[in-house]
Scaffold this motif. Sequence first.
Motif, short mmCIF file in Angstrom:
data_model
loop_
_atom_site.label_atom_id
_atom_site.label_comp_id
_atom_site.label_asym_id
_atom_site.label_seq_id
_atom_site.Cartn_x
_atom_site.Cartn_y
_atom_site.Cartn_z
N UNK A 68 0.83 -1.21 0.00
CA UNK A 68 0.00 0.00 0.00
C UNK A 68 0.86 1.26 0.00
N UNK A 69 1.96 1.22 0.73
CA UNK A 69 2.86 2.38 0.75
C UNK A 69 3.47 2.63 -0.62
N UNK A 70 3.90 1.58 -1.29
CA UNK A 70 4.49 1.74 -2.62
C UNK A 70 3.47 2.22 -3.65
N UNK A 71 2.21 1.87 -3.45
CA UNK A 71 1.16 2.31 -4.37
C UNK A 71 0.62 3.69 -4.03
N UNK A 72 1.10 4.30 -2.94
CA UNK A 72 0.61 5.62 -2.55
C UNK A 72 -0.76 5.61 -1.92
N UNK A 73 -1.19 4.48 -1.41
CA UNK A 73 -2.54 4.34 -0.85
C UNK A 73 -2.53 4.32 0.68
N UNK A 74 -1.38 4.55 1.28
CA UNK A 74 -1.26 4.55 2.74
C UNK A 74 -1.17 6.00 3.21
N UNK A 75 -2.08 6.39 4.11
CA UNK A 75 -2.16 7.79 4.54
C UNK A 75 -2.21 7.86 6.06
N UNK A 76 -1.90 9.06 6.55
CA UNK A 76 -1.81 9.31 7.99
C UNK A 76 -2.68 10.51 8.33
N UNK A 77 -3.34 10.42 9.48
CA UNK A 77 -4.15 11.53 9.97
C UNK A 77 -3.93 11.67 11.46
N UNK A 78 -3.83 12.91 11.93
CA UNK A 78 -3.64 13.19 13.35
C UNK A 78 -4.95 13.62 13.96
N UNK A 87 -6.00 3.25 4.73
CA UNK A 87 -5.77 2.99 3.31
C UNK A 87 -6.87 3.62 2.48
N UNK A 88 -6.54 3.93 1.24
CA UNK A 88 -7.50 4.44 0.27
C UNK A 88 -7.51 3.53 -0.95
N UNK A 89 -8.51 3.72 -1.77
CA UNK A 89 -8.63 2.88 -2.96
C UNK A 89 -7.65 3.28 -4.05
N UNK A 90 -7.31 4.58 -4.12
CA UNK A 90 -6.45 5.06 -5.19
C UNK A 90 -5.45 6.06 -4.63
N UNK A 91 -4.39 6.26 -5.40
CA UNK A 91 -3.42 7.30 -5.09
C UNK A 91 -4.07 8.67 -5.36
N UNK A 92 -3.90 9.65 -4.46
CA UNK A 92 -4.51 10.97 -4.71
C UNK A 92 -4.06 11.61 -6.01
N UNK A 93 -2.87 11.26 -6.50
CA UNK A 93 -2.37 11.84 -7.75
C UNK A 93 -2.87 11.11 -8.99
N UNK A 94 -3.63 10.04 -8.80
CA UNK A 94 -4.13 9.31 -9.96
C UNK A 94 -5.19 10.14 -10.68
N UNK A 95 -5.20 10.06 -12.00
CA UNK A 95 -6.15 10.84 -12.81
C UNK A 95 -7.37 10.02 -13.24
N UNK A 96 -7.61 8.89 -12.61
CA UNK A 96 -8.79 8.11 -12.93
C UNK A 96 -10.05 8.84 -12.47
#
Length: 208
Positions: A68-78, A87-96
Motif C-alpha cells: 500500500x505504501x508503494x502504491x501511494x494508498x497509505x495515509x496518515x491523519x492526526x 488505506x484508500x482505494x487510489x493514489x490521490x495523484x491518480x487521474x482516474x
Amino acid sequence: MFVGAWERPVKASVYMTLVGGAWACFYTKPDQSSFEAALLERSGQLGLLSPWIRNGASDGHVQNLVKLRNEGRLHHVSLGLLSLVYRTEYDPDATLYEAQCSNVSPRWREFPQRVLDVGFVGRWWVLDSKMKDYDVNTEEFKHLPAHMQATSPPSVQEVERSERLHKESWLALTMEDEEIETNVVEVKQESVSEESSTNELTQQQTQT
C-alpha cells in the motif's frame, strides 16, 4: 483558581492528572515518518529470516502495508491525542475518474474499516501486536498434539539451575586423591595381567 484548588484538592488533582495525561499523549503522539521508519524496520527484521520460519500473520500484514505504501494508498491523519494510518482505494495523484470524483468516493461511515493502525503514546499498536513472535511459524506445529503446541515459561528454579550448569561447564575438571590412587592401582593391575599373559604365551611357545 489557586483558592479553588486549595479548597478542593482531590478535584484539582484529578483535573491536573487529566491535563498532564492529555499533554503527554499529545507530546508522544507518533507521526507519519515514525510509522514509515517502524514499517521499514519490521520489514528488515522479517527479511533476515528464512520464509520457512516467518510467522504468516506478521509477514502478511507487513507485506500488505509495504504494498500500500508503494502504491501511494497509505495515509496518515492526526486526531490530537492519537494518530491513525488508513488505506484508500487510489493514489490521490491518480487521474482516474473514480479517484477524482467525490460522488463515487468511499463514505465516512466506511472509514473505521480502512484504519490499519493506531499510534498512541509513541507506539503503533497494531504493528507491534502483529510482530509478536514474528520468528515462529505456527504452521509447523499445527500437526502436533495440543499438549505439545503450548509451552510454558520456565520457573525461577529451572532458570537458576540452567545458569549454574552453564557456569559449571566452563570450569576445569578436578580429580580427587582417592580417584587418582584408584586409577594408579588399576593401571598397575592391568600391567601385571599383561605381563603374566605374555609369560604364559612365551612358555607355551617354548614347549611347542
